[in-house]
Write an enzyme that holds these catalytic residues in place. Sequence first.
Site, PDB file in Angstrom:
ATOM      1  N   GLY A   1       0.826  -1.197   0.000  1.00 15.98           N
ATOM      2  CA  GLY A   1       0.000   0.000   0.000  1.00 15.98           C
ATOM      3  C   GLY A   1       0.863   1.250   0.000  1.00 15.98           C
ATOM      4  N   LYS A   2       0.275   2.373   0.407  1.00 16.30           N
ATOM      5  CA  LYS A   2       0.997   3.655   0.368  1.00 16.30           C
ATOM      6  C   LYS A   2       2.298   3.599   1.164  1.00 16.30           C
ATOM      7  CE  LYS A   2      -2.467   6.166   1.885  1.00 16.30           C
ATOM      8  NZ  LYS A   2      -3.650   5.272   1.884  1.00 16.30           N
TER       9      LYS A   2
ATOM     10  N   LYS B   1       4.373   4.084  19.575  1.00 18.16           N
ATOM     11  CA  LYS B   1       3.693   4.652  18.408  1.00 18.16           C
ATOM     12  C   LYS B   1       2.258   5.047  18.741  1.00 18.16           C
ATOM     13  CE  LYS B   1       3.212   5.761  14.020  1.00 18.16           C
ATOM     14  NZ  LYS B   1       1.825   5.622  13.640  1.00 18.16           N
TER      15      LYS B   1
ATOM     16  N   HIS C   1       2.503   8.308  20.484  1.00 17.30           N
ATOM     17  CA  HIS C   1       2.866   9.284  19.446  1.00 17.30           C
ATOM     18  C   HIS C   1       1.627   9.753  18.689  1.00 17.30           C
ATOM     19  CE1 HIS C   1       3.552   9.979  15.133  1.00 17.30           C
ATOM     20  NE2 HIS C   1       4.730  10.493  15.431  1.00 17.30           N
TER      21      HIS C   1
ATOM     22  N   GLU D   1      -0.199  13.385  18.340  1.00 17.78           N
ATOM     23  CA  GLU D   1      -0.474  13.923  16.998  1.00 17.78           C
ATOM     24  C   GLU D   1      -1.920  14.414  16.896  1.00 17.78           C
ATOM     25  OE1 GLU D   1      -1.613  11.432  13.211  1.00 17.78           O
ATOM     26  OE2 GLU D   1       0.537  11.218  13.625  1.00 17.78           O
TER      27      GLU D   1
ATOM     28  N   ARG E   1     -13.240  14.327  16.616  1.00 19.96           N
ATOM     29  CA  ARG E   1     -13.243  13.572  15.355  1.00 19.96           C
ATOM     30  C   ARG E   1     -14.539  12.786  15.188  1.00 19.96           C
ATOM     31  NH1 ARG E   1      -7.422  11.477  13.197  1.00 19.96           N
ATOM     32  NH2 ARG E   1      -6.228  13.372  13.646  1.00 19.96           N
TER      33      ARG E   1
END
Length: 301
Positions: free
Chosen positions: A9-10, A171, A174, A178, A269
């Site tokens: 993928g990306k 992570k 993190h 973010e 969100r």
Amino acid sequence: MKIGLVGLGKMGKNIAENLRDHGHEIICFDIAPASRQEAMDRGFTVFDTLEALVSNLSERKVIWLMVPCGSATNETILNLIPLLKAGDILIDGGNSNYKDSIAHAQMCRQAGEFFIDLGTSGGIEGARHGACLMAGGEEEPCAYMRPVFMDAAVEHGYIYAGKSGAGHFMKMVHNGIEYGMMQAIGEGFHVLKQSEFHYDFEKVAENWSHGSVIRGWLMDLVKEQFSKHPDLADICGIVDASGEASWMVQTALEEEVPVPIIALSLMVRHASQKEDCFSDKVVAALRNGFGGHAVREKKNV
């Protein structure tokens, strides 16, 4: 080093290019025929089964996963463990829940194999030209892979975080940070938009990117997004939430650590699924800028 990369993928295809640039031999697998063809067009050796991929690796086999977290990762690991042998190394470079990674490490350990949970940050640009990597797992396999991780990472961008689960736990935190940072940026620009003053948001971001306390990559991305989408009029303020922030808030509750900013950014969100405000447009544009996450564009604007 010869490495089998699973997931094109990306992020996966860019990690593959990055590692190849540093002299590593990368052979690949993906379940999607189109992704396999794209990798072949880029000059990679690609196999259409995991069995074929593993059988074409060297004596100490190294498999690097870049697949979606959850069932896709779990299923891939379950399929790979019987194909590997004692001493081989399985790396999960996706965004798995650290608890899943601890369980995966135990499964590999029972088979005599090693598992490394590798938190990966920096978005698609970082994957291609130098990521931020956070490794968790037993010391020997992490030391064995350290030169490769150093190659894939930006300078000072690799850390051995500790025992199994430590990389993906780091992570997770993190990504929670973010969330809070992006939400603050979005809210700040919303206040600017609602004020009596007529700001050029691209120029504001350009100014704040030079010498200010809040300068940094996210602000650079804001500038880039405003240059493409002035006023963000063509972007819906719907911001999807990945699992990491939810996991972090849950972990914080379990550890009795207050994380009000991160928790509220997660709630915003969720609220964005029903509302459409400017701060959410900024966050949606930011996610598109660093991770290639899709934005929902408005029609007939």
